[in-house]
Write a protein that holds these residues in place. Sequence first.
Motif, PDB file in Angstrom:
ATOM      1  N   LEU A   3       0.823  -1.203   0.000  1.00  0.00           N
ATOM      2  CA  LEU A   3       0.000   0.000   0.000  1.00  0.00           C
ATOM      3  C   LEU A   3       0.859   1.256   0.000  1.00  0.00           C
ATOM      4  N   ARG A   4       1.911   1.197   0.795  1.00  0.00           N
ATOM      5  CA  ARG A   4       2.760   2.371   0.923  1.00  0.00           C
ATOM      6  C   ARG A   4       3.295   2.798  -0.450  1.00  0.00           C
ATOM      7  N   ARG A   6       2.031   1.992  -3.319  1.00  0.00           N
ATOM      8  CA  ARG A   6       0.942   2.416  -4.204  1.00  0.00           C
ATOM      9  C   ARG A   6       0.566   3.865  -3.924  1.00  0.00           C
ATOM     10  N   LEU A   7       0.502   4.196  -2.633  1.00  0.00           N
ATOM     11  CA  LEU A   7       0.209   5.581  -2.276  1.00  0.00           C
ATOM     12  C   LEU A   7       1.351   6.462  -2.722  1.00  0.00           C
ATOM     13  N   ALA A  10       0.999   7.357  -6.111  1.00  0.00           N
ATOM     14  CA  ALA A  10      -0.076   8.308  -6.351  1.00  0.00           C
ATOM     15  C   ALA A  10       0.437   9.742  -6.268  1.00  0.00           C
ATOM     16  N   ARG A  11       1.462   9.954  -5.487  1.00  0.00           N
ATOM     17  CA  ARG A  11       1.954  11.321  -5.364  1.00  0.00           C
ATOM     18  C   ARG A  11       3.191  11.564  -6.236  1.00  0.00           C
ATOM     19  N   GLY A 251      -4.046  16.676   4.280  1.00  0.00           N
ATOM     20  CA  GLY A 251      -4.121  15.664   3.225  1.00  0.00           C
ATOM     21  C   GLY A 251      -2.978  15.815   2.249  1.00  0.00           C
ATOM     22  N   SER A 252      -3.163  15.285   1.065  1.00  0.00           N
ATOM     23  CA  SER A 252      -2.100  15.401   0.072  1.00  0.00           C
ATOM     24  C   SER A 252      -2.212  16.700  -0.730  1.00  0.00           C
ATOM     25  N   ALA A 299       4.966  15.082   3.115  1.00  0.00           N
ATOM     26  CA  ALA A 299       3.846  14.587   2.328  1.00  0.00           C
ATOM     27  C   ALA A 299       3.803  13.065   2.338  1.00  0.00           C
ATOM     28  N   PRO A 302       2.253  11.308   6.436  1.00  0.00           N
ATOM     29  CA  PRO A 302       1.280  12.264   6.935  1.00  0.00           C
ATOM     30  C   PRO A 302       1.275  12.399   8.458  1.00  0.00           C
ATOM     31  N   LYS A 303       1.636  11.306   9.119  1.00  0.00           N
ATOM     32  CA  LYS A 303       1.559  11.362  10.580  1.00  0.00           C
ATOM     33  C   LYS A 303       2.462  12.463  11.137  1.00  0.00           C
TER      34      LYS A 303
ATOM     35  N   LEU B 192      -9.225  11.269   4.746  1.00  0.00           N
ATOM     36  CA  LEU B 192      -8.129  11.661   3.874  1.00  0.00           C
ATOM     37  C   LEU B 192      -7.529  10.419   3.248  1.00  0.00           C
ATOM     38  N   ALA B 193      -7.163  10.539   2.001  1.00  0.00           N
ATOM     39  CA  ALA B 193      -6.620   9.390   1.280  1.00  0.00           C
ATOM     40  C   ALA B 193      -5.313   8.900   1.889  1.00  0.00           C
ATOM     41  N   ILE B 194      -4.636   9.780   2.622  1.00  0.00           N
ATOM     42  CA  ILE B 194      -3.339   9.388   3.180  1.00  0.00           C
ATOM     43  C   ILE B 194      -3.461   8.912   4.625  1.00  0.00           C
ATOM     44  N   ASP B 196      -3.949   6.159   6.739  1.00  0.00           N
ATOM     45  CA  ASP B 196      -3.920   4.702   6.631  1.00  0.00           C
ATOM     46  C   ASP B 196      -5.005   4.010   7.447  1.00  0.00           C
ATOM     47  N   ASP B 225      -5.262  17.740  -6.833  1.00  0.00           N
ATOM     48  CA  ASP B 225      -5.189  16.619  -5.903  1.00  0.00           C
ATOM     49  C   ASP B 225      -6.230  15.538  -6.202  1.00  0.00           C
ATOM     50  N   ASN B 228      -4.843  12.206  -7.191  1.00  0.00           N
ATOM     51  CA  ASN B 228      -4.205  11.473  -6.094  1.00  0.00           C
ATOM     52  C   ASN B 228      -5.246  10.797  -5.216  1.00  0.00           C
ATOM     53  N   ARG B 231      -6.875   7.870  -7.035  1.00  0.00           N
ATOM     54  CA  ARG B 231      -5.966   6.730  -7.100  1.00  0.00           C
ATOM     55  C   ARG B 231      -5.876   6.018  -5.764  1.00  0.00           C
ATOM     56  N   ALA B 232      -5.778   6.812  -4.704  1.00  0.00           N
ATOM     57  CA  ALA B 232      -5.626   6.220  -3.379  1.00  0.00           C
ATOM     58  C   ALA B 232      -6.895   5.449  -2.991  1.00  0.00           C
ATOM     59  N   ALA B 235      -7.118   2.297  -5.042  1.00  0.00           N
ATOM     60  CA  ALA B 235      -6.191   1.250  -4.609  1.00  0.00           C
ATOM     61  C   ALA B 235      -6.802   0.413  -3.491  1.00  0.00           C
ATOM     62  N   ARG B 236      -7.683   1.029  -2.694  1.00  0.00           N
ATOM     63  CA  ARG B 236      -8.263   0.307  -1.568  1.00  0.00           C
ATOM     64  C   ARG B 236      -9.657  -0.223  -1.826  1.00  0.00           C
TER      65      ARG B 236
END
Lengths: 309, 487
Positions: A3-4, A6-7, A10-11, A251-252, A299, A302-303, B192-194, B196, B225, B228, B231-232, B235-236
């Motif tokens: 997943l990491r 894949r994310l 995405a960016r 967010g992103s 980015a 996010p944490k 948020l897509a990020i 987890d 955005d 992004n 896509r995120a 993916a899930r």
Amino acid sequence: MGLRSRLGRARDAWVDRIASVRSAEMVDAQLWQDLEDALLLADVGVVTSEELVAEVRQQVGRQGVEGEGVLAILKEVLVSRLSGVDRSLTLGGSPSVWLFVGVNGVGKTTTIGKLGIREAAAGRSLVFAAGDTFRAAAVEQLATWADRAKVPIVSGAEGADPSSVVYDAVEHAAARGAELVLADTAGRVHTRSNLMDELAKVRRVAEKGAGTVTETLLVIDATTGQNGLVQARQFAEVAEVTGVVLTKLDGSAKGGIVLAVQEDLGIPVKLVGVGEGMDDLVDFDPGDFIDALFDTEVAATPKNVESRG
Amino acid sequence: MFESLGSRFEGILRRVRGKGRLSEQDVEEFLKELRVAMLDADVHLSAVRFFRDRVRERAVGAEVSGALNPGQQVVKIVLEELTVLLGGDTYHLFFAPKPPTVLLLAGLQGSGKTTTAAKLARLLKAQGRNPLLVGADLQRPAALEQLRTLGGQIDVPVFSEPSDPVEVVRASLAEARRLGRDVVICDTAGRLAIDDDLMTEVAEVSAVLEPDHTFLVVDAMTGQDAVNVARAFHARLELDAVVLTKLDGDARGGAALSIRQVVGRPIAFVATGEGLNEFEVFHPGRLASRILGMGDVETLIEKAEETFEQEKAEAAAARLLEGTFTLGDFLDQLKALRKMGPISNLMGMVPGMTQQMKGLDTGVDERRIDRIEGIINSMTPSERADPEMIDGSRRSRIAAGSGTQPGEINQLVRQFREMRKMMKQMGRGPGRKSGKGRNQRKGGKRPGGRTTDRGPVLVDKKKGLSLPGLDDLPSGLGVPKGGLSLD
């Protein structure tokens, strides 16, 4: 594929450009293209992006720098463009009214809730005005925040005239000697002229009694694209916007549109929402914002930017 | 919606259209303007680049067409590429054979999921369904109250319980069966897509629900955005389509175009206002034609298309005579012809069908043609190329997809087989033994026909339909002399 990654992919578009600029050993056309792309991908917009790149190019012309140096110059340019503006939230009425406006779903009610907690913690006496009488359960949502912040809330029936709710809240605050009214309004799309007129009326009526509107804060979602500038212009026209609250910056999305809002309309960002926790509303700091705009590490994890309560 | 992008395009195209000559510099200048228009509309940078490269490639490599000047040709290319960007078929909201049909809504905070859930419920209720709204947003204060209020307004029950989202949706399926509700519409918390943890949670919700349709709810005002985010989530959750909200503003909706381009998922519905009835099925094709049909651009496209169809028709005619004509070619012809006029002309072209259609008193049954189009549309490209590969399971899939009976598919394939065989024989022609190829006939002067230097013309707007070269075929093949026609 994990997943990491894949994310991560995405960016890629944005991260790639920044990484590419950063690692460039010489200043060439590719670097300028990457820099402009990165700005565009951050929603800075075509005009502002081109201006910024031109300005950086001019400055770089006199110095011999590499990619990292170009980024540093861009940051300086941005910080200097953003600085020198008063970002404080004004008081001075009896009571003062801070009016929150914006399109639907940007986070007005949540912003009021968080700000209420912050101001109450700072020892200010305040009142919430549940001026969103349109959206189902908007009043309940604000009431939940009022509970958390231990702030009194004035509300009307669903569908009531928002002006009268705000007026009542101001009277309530005046009677109790509270200094500040945080007034919610229904989200509205800025092209609906009747709703925009209603907003102008809310603003007028808020000052009919004892209150003075000392801030009208436009709430903009960080994911907003080029339309954000149009929104800001329209709201500024009817409601004399004094500042921007940029929400959902955790967010992103980069929120680059606020650069154009300040450049074109002279409306500064005053507050930033960086998470869902109660204390995730902070004062806008140009340096931090610009750092985040170019920090691929933040980015990617996010944490790091969250301070979830 | 999207009109402002369309009108901006039109303005740019208008300037280039009249040009009899286009230098490389002109093309670059014009591509630059297109790029800015798209970026201003929040189309993702990568989609913009893809579009621009496609247009440039085709514009530079474009053959000079007799019908269009270079400016017009570039316009045609842009409009075709824009149609591709917007295009695709209308999203089909199918219902599960065994109810309930489950719809899952996901998205960022504030994108409009709760309102969308209610709007969908209202729409489906109006179509005679019995939806159940499920509130799995236990995060946002009063989100459930909002859903209950909206459910009350449209008289649709709302189910939730104060546990956790996964438990809520598990119980909701049982509740739907107990209440006899045939559609479950599940609202989830914005995330948020990020994030987890929350993305894992919504994936669990999805695993329990096994939704028939998973929609990503996207605010039309979203910027770069959006891609992004999509896509995120994709993916899930394996998204099926996008619901685009807040289109009543002046947002240009570029985000949605980017999602289609980058993630490959269409827009299924659009919300055009705050009222619960301000919600509609999105028809990409109609929108494309609306944008493209603006002003006098329309006539240009007609002209462009004429050329386009003609080229396609010529290629098809060649394949027809070689016996390599496919059902895909047939579909193209069918569509081209339906645009142009009476379908009976087409029937004249298809030997296998002529007999069939002759039995009908009232000319051609347009509905039957609709069914044939439907059947071919439901086939994969390889099935169209080689209908013989269609076996029992493929047949049932095509029948289900086109809403027809397997028997009808058999019939079509059989007729097509016959037709292809027959055309192949014609292609060989009478002079096969003497070494006279069709090339000698093609483009030659035909008795009573016109001279054409463009090869066989299958579609001729003025004359209706004709197959050059067939006029002088021996009548022994059962084809009436003077062409294959119903009338």
